[in-house]
Motif scaffolding. Structure first.
Motif, PDB file in Angstrom:
ATOM      1  N   UNK A 288      66.991  10.830  70.080  1.00  0.00           N
ATOM      2  CA  UNK A 288      66.425  11.969  69.362  1.00  0.00           C
ATOM      3  C   UNK A 288      67.200  12.123  68.055  1.00  0.00           C
ATOM      4  N   UNK A 289      66.484  12.093  66.929  1.00  0.00           N
ATOM      5  CA  UNK A 289      67.108  12.226  65.617  1.00  0.00           C
ATOM      6  C   UNK A 289      66.305  13.212  64.771  1.00  0.00           C
ATOM      7  N   UNK A 290      66.941  13.720  63.744  1.00  0.00           N
ATOM      8  CA  UNK A 290      66.262  14.620  62.816  1.00  0.00           C
ATOM      9  C   UNK A 290      65.540  13.801  61.750  1.00  0.00           C
ATOM     10  N   UNK A 291      64.362  14.276  61.367  1.00  0.00           N
ATOM     11  CA  UNK A 291      63.607  13.632  60.295  1.00  0.00           C
ATOM     12  C   UNK A 291      64.216  14.023  58.948  1.00  0.00           C
ATOM     13  N   UNK A 292      64.401  13.040  58.081  1.00  0.00           N
ATOM     14  CA  UNK A 292      64.911  13.289  56.725  1.00  0.00           C
ATOM     15  C   UNK A 292      63.754  13.789  55.869  1.00  0.00           C
ATOM     16  N   UNK A 293      63.827  15.041  55.449  1.00  0.00           N
ATOM     17  CA  UNK A 293      62.733  15.649  54.690  1.00  0.00           C
ATOM     18  C   UNK A 293      63.082  15.845  53.227  1.00  0.00           C
ATOM     19  N   UNK A 294      64.030  15.066  52.724  1.00  0.00           N
ATOM     20  CA  UNK A 294      64.404  15.156  51.315  1.00  0.00           C
ATOM     21  C   UNK A 294      63.350  14.487  50.437  1.00  0.00           C
ATOM     22  N   UNK A 295      63.455  14.727  49.142  1.00  0.00           N
ATOM     23  CA  UNK A 295      62.517  14.119  48.190  1.00  0.00           C
ATOM     24  C   UNK A 295      62.631  12.600  48.207  1.00  0.00           C
ATOM     25  N   UNK A 296      63.871  12.109  48.306  1.00  0.00           N
ATOM     26  CA  UNK A 296      64.072  10.658  48.357  1.00  0.00           C
ATOM     27  C   UNK A 296      63.418  10.056  49.607  1.00  0.00           C
ATOM     28  N   UNK A 297      63.473  10.795  50.721  1.00  0.00           N
ATOM     29  CA  UNK A 297      62.862  10.303  51.949  1.00  0.00           C
ATOM     30  C   UNK A 297      61.339  10.240  51.829  1.00  0.00           C
ATOM     31  N   UNK A 298      60.735  11.255  51.185  1.00  0.00           N
ATOM     32  CA  UNK A 298      59.285  11.232  50.986  1.00  0.00           C
ATOM     33  C   UNK A 298      58.877  10.046  50.132  1.00  0.00           C
ATOM     34  N   UNK A 299      59.688   9.761  49.129  1.00  0.00           N
ATOM     35  CA  UNK A 299      59.392   8.614  48.278  1.00  0.00           C
ATOM     36  C   UNK A 299      59.562   7.302  49.050  1.00  0.00           C
ATOM     37  N   UNK A 300      60.559   7.269  49.963  1.00  0.00           N
ATOM     38  CA  UNK A 300      60.789   6.059  50.750  1.00  0.00           C
ATOM     39  C   UNK A 300      59.628   5.787  51.703  1.00  0.00           C
ATOM     40  N   UNK A 301      58.947   6.850  52.153  1.00  0.00           N
ATOM     41  CA  UNK A 301      57.791   6.659  53.022  1.00  0.00           C
ATOM     42  C   UNK A 301      56.655   5.958  52.296  1.00  0.00           C
ATOM     43  N   UNK A 302      56.655   6.051  50.977  1.00  0.00           N
ATOM     44  CA  UNK A 302      55.621   5.405  50.175  1.00  0.00           C
ATOM     45  C   UNK A 302      56.046   4.018  49.702  1.00  0.00           C
ATOM     46  N   UNK A 303      57.205   3.542  50.215  1.00  0.00           N
ATOM     47  CA  UNK A 303      57.652   2.203  49.871  1.00  0.00           C
ATOM     48  C   UNK A 303      58.900   2.169  49.015  1.00  0.00           C
ATOM     49  N   UNK A 304      59.462   3.327  48.729  1.00  0.00           N
ATOM     50  CA  UNK A 304      60.660   3.379  47.894  1.00  0.00           C
ATOM     51  C   UNK A 304      61.921   3.036  48.674  1.00  0.00           C
ATOM     52  N   UNK A 305      63.068   3.217  48.046  1.00  0.00           N
ATOM     53  CA  UNK A 305      64.361   2.919  48.660  1.00  0.00           C
ATOM     54  C   UNK A 305      64.712   3.986  49.697  1.00  0.00           C
TER      55      UNK A 305
END
Length: 625
Positions: A288-305
């Motif tokens: 069980x882990x926490x979801x990273x909801x930062x701006x960088x994480x949202x960008x990473x979901x779209x293929x970013x770093x």
């Protein structure tokens, strides 16, 4: 005097019919088959999969004898092993495009040839052990040092949490192997730390030394606690292996502890050793882990770093999700998971029950992260997949957790099953592997069958010669005893092994003993001058107490073997105990039913066919027939 009422004959006929029905499946044998099961805990085998398998076989020009969805797997039965192997290759090509990441397990197996009408009545053949059916045998070595290391790692997290709750400062805490080290600035902090560990961490033994101006406190697991950790790890691994091996559809797998750190796994009927090893290695781990909801994480979901301290995993629908590396809870903290419905919204949910440590951690995490998402990740072969990622709506205490959000009833059931499946408490490796071919198993079956058959024939021949018609009745009753014994073993789905077949042969010799007692008692009554009808009645009635006493004492020995024995001894004991019970029914009730049917209707019976009756007082022998 020697007549049965109609209801007694009805009972005998019903017993004979049921015995025949439940014995029949054992004569049809087994056929080569290909079994398709889930290769990932999040992948289901359903009617869509069945259609894909059917199309793959049709394309390959193969026609299975039967093809059906059986529980959580698909089984296709073939007439020859050549077609079985061709079908396996065709199905793998259609269902597993990427061999490095298989979604399904395609394994060779054996299934019964019993007709559908027998199967619909719940009639199935006895399970055959490894020595009779063939299969694979594995010896697994459990890494107990890894189990202790995992326990120490968990204790480090608990210590940090407890020190923070008690506002007890320290100069650093770390783990070195299986030793926990922490630095404390002064004697006051040292004493407070020692008191806290002694009060709340009874599994740890501590030692402290001065290190310059500071103190260094070391903690290790006590020997008795270490032994408990190892025993629990072994038990959890055995449970997890049971859950995983069920995917192979193995009838009566043997999974048992051997020694302090080894597990024996026997899979009767499994022909594909590679797939069996694959299943053994497919033990899952829950985190069980926490979801990273930062701006960088949202960008990473779209293929970013992917941001530092986070990782990318896929959800069940294939969408990427960025989660933090820090593990909040593992499957070790979960005690139960059951599907259900929300009392307010009536939407499907999964209700979790956590242990004391997990409940405390979960309460703190949910209090600090209301409105954020928490991901439950299932790891198999080092690859993680997000099972669900619900939103935390409020602080959750008491150790009872509800997971909800965009789930169907079937998905809630599947998720609960995944969470209950558990994880390996310690890694394992295969240190011994043996394969017993079907030909050797068939040879063992033939030898065991011949021993039982010849034993039966010789006994029946002797009884017919020595006791004449009564001997024939005894032989028929002995055949019914064997029929009922096989039927009961099949109905209970017991596993028959070579020791079991030995017990079956022994049961025949012991069963005829009851008929010998009855026949000799009838002879004794005839020698004493009793009429034939009176001799039959007295022979059965007076022999009953002796038969009961002898069988009870033998049954006690069988129960002792069953209670205290293991492995082949238990297999022998099961057949032995059931054989005693069926012999009492057949030797007394069934044989008397035959005698009553043959002689009971004759009012002026002058003689019975029971061989030679000696009259010592007259010095003569009289043929009583």
């Amino acid at each position: 005097m020697n007549r049965y009422p109609i209801w007694k004959y009805a009972i005998l006929v019903i017993a004979l019919l049921l015995g025949t029905v439940y014995t029949l499946p054992n004569f049809f044998g087994e056929a080569p088959a290909v079994q398709v099961s889930s290769g990932k805990a999040t992948v289901k085998v359903d009617n869509t999969t069945l259609q894909r398998v059917e199309e793959a076989l049709k394309t390959a020009g193969l026609s299975p004898q039967t093809l059906a969805l059986d529980g959580a797997s698909i089984r296709a039965r073939f007439d020859t092993t050549d077609n079985q192997i061709k079908a396996k290759d065709a199905i793998e090509k259609a269902l597993i495009p990427d061999a490095s990441n298989p979604s399904f397990v395609v394994a060779l197996n054996l299934v019964t040839r019993s007709p559908a009408w027998l199967t619909s009545l719940g009639a199935a053949p006895m399970y055959l052990g490894l020595d009779l059916r063939g299969g694979v045998h594995f010896m697994l070595q459990v890494d107990m040092q890894a189990a202790l290391t995992q326990r120490v790692e968990a204790l480090v997290g608990d210590l940090r949490t407890t020190f923070r709750e008690k506002d007890l400062r320290h100069g650093g805490m770390s783990r070195s192997g299986q030793t926990i080290e922490m630095r404390l600035r002064d004697a006051k902090q040292l004493q407070a730390a020692q008191d806290l560990i002694a009060a709340q961490f009874a599994d740890l033994q501590i030692n402290s030394v001065a290190d310059g101006n500071e103190f260094r406190l070391t903690a290790t697991i006590k020997p008795e606690a270490a032994r408990l950790v190892q025993a629990q790890a072994l038990k959890q691994n055995i449970t997890t292996l049971h859950n995983r091996i069920n995917e192979l559809g193995v009838a009566e797998p043997v999974i048992q502890q051997q020694g302090l750190d080894r597990i024996v796994v026997q899979l009767p009927g499994v022909q594909d050793t590679a797939k069996a090893k694959d299943i053994l290695g497919r033990t899952a781990t829950l985190e069980v882990r926490m979801v990273d909801e930062s701006t960088e994480a949202r960008a990473a979901e779209q293929g970013g770093m992917v941001p530092f301290g986070a990782e990318r995993y896929l959800e069940r629908d294939g969408r990427p999700l960025i989660v933090k590396k820090q593990v909040v809870l593992t499957g070790d903290n979960l005690t139960d998971a059951q599907p259900g419905f929300d009392s307010q919204t009536q939407e499907p949910v999964v209700n979790l029950t956590l242990d004391g440590k997990g409940a405390r951690i979960f309460k703190d995490v949910t209090r600090d992260n209301v409105g954020k998402r928490m991901a439950i990740i299932l790891f198999e072969k080092g690859k993680g997949e997000v099972v669900t990622a619900p939103v935390i709506r409020a602080e959750i205490g008491g150790g009872r957790v509800q997971i909800s959000g965009r789930m169907t009833t079937a998905e809630a059931n599947d998720t609960a099953l995944l969470l209950r499946a558990g994880s390996l408490a310690a890694p394992m490796e295969i240190i011994e592997e043996r394969t017993i071919g079907p030909s050797l198993g068939a040879e063992n079956i033939a030898k065991g069958f011949n021993s039982v058959t010849w034993g039966f024939v010789v006994i029946v021949a002797f009884m017919a010669i020595y006791y004449a018609m009564f001997g024939v009745f005894s032989g028929i009753a002995l055949g019914v005893n064997l029929l009922l014994l096989v039927a009961v073993l099949s109905l209970l789905q017991a596993t028959l092994t070579l020791p079991g077949m030995a017990a079956m042969a022994l049961a025949l010799g012991m069963a005829i003993d009851s008929n010998v007692l009855i026949n000799e008692r009838v002879r004794e009554e005839l020698r004493n001058g009793a009429s034939p009808q009176a001799a039959i009645h007295a022979g059965y009635d007076r022999a009953w107490s002796t038969i009961l006493d002898s069988n009870i004492t033998t049954l006690i020995a069988g129960v002792a073997l069953l209670a205290f024995g293991s492995g082949p001894v238990r297999g022998f004991a099961v057949v032995h105990c059931i054989g005693i019970l069926t012999s009492m029914f057949s030797a007394v009730l069934f044989s008397r039913g035959l005698v009553n049917l043959w002689y009971g209707g004759k009012k002026k019976l002058k003689s019975v066919s029971i061989g030679t009756v000696w009259r010592p007082e007259a010095g003569t022998a009289v043929k009583a027939d």
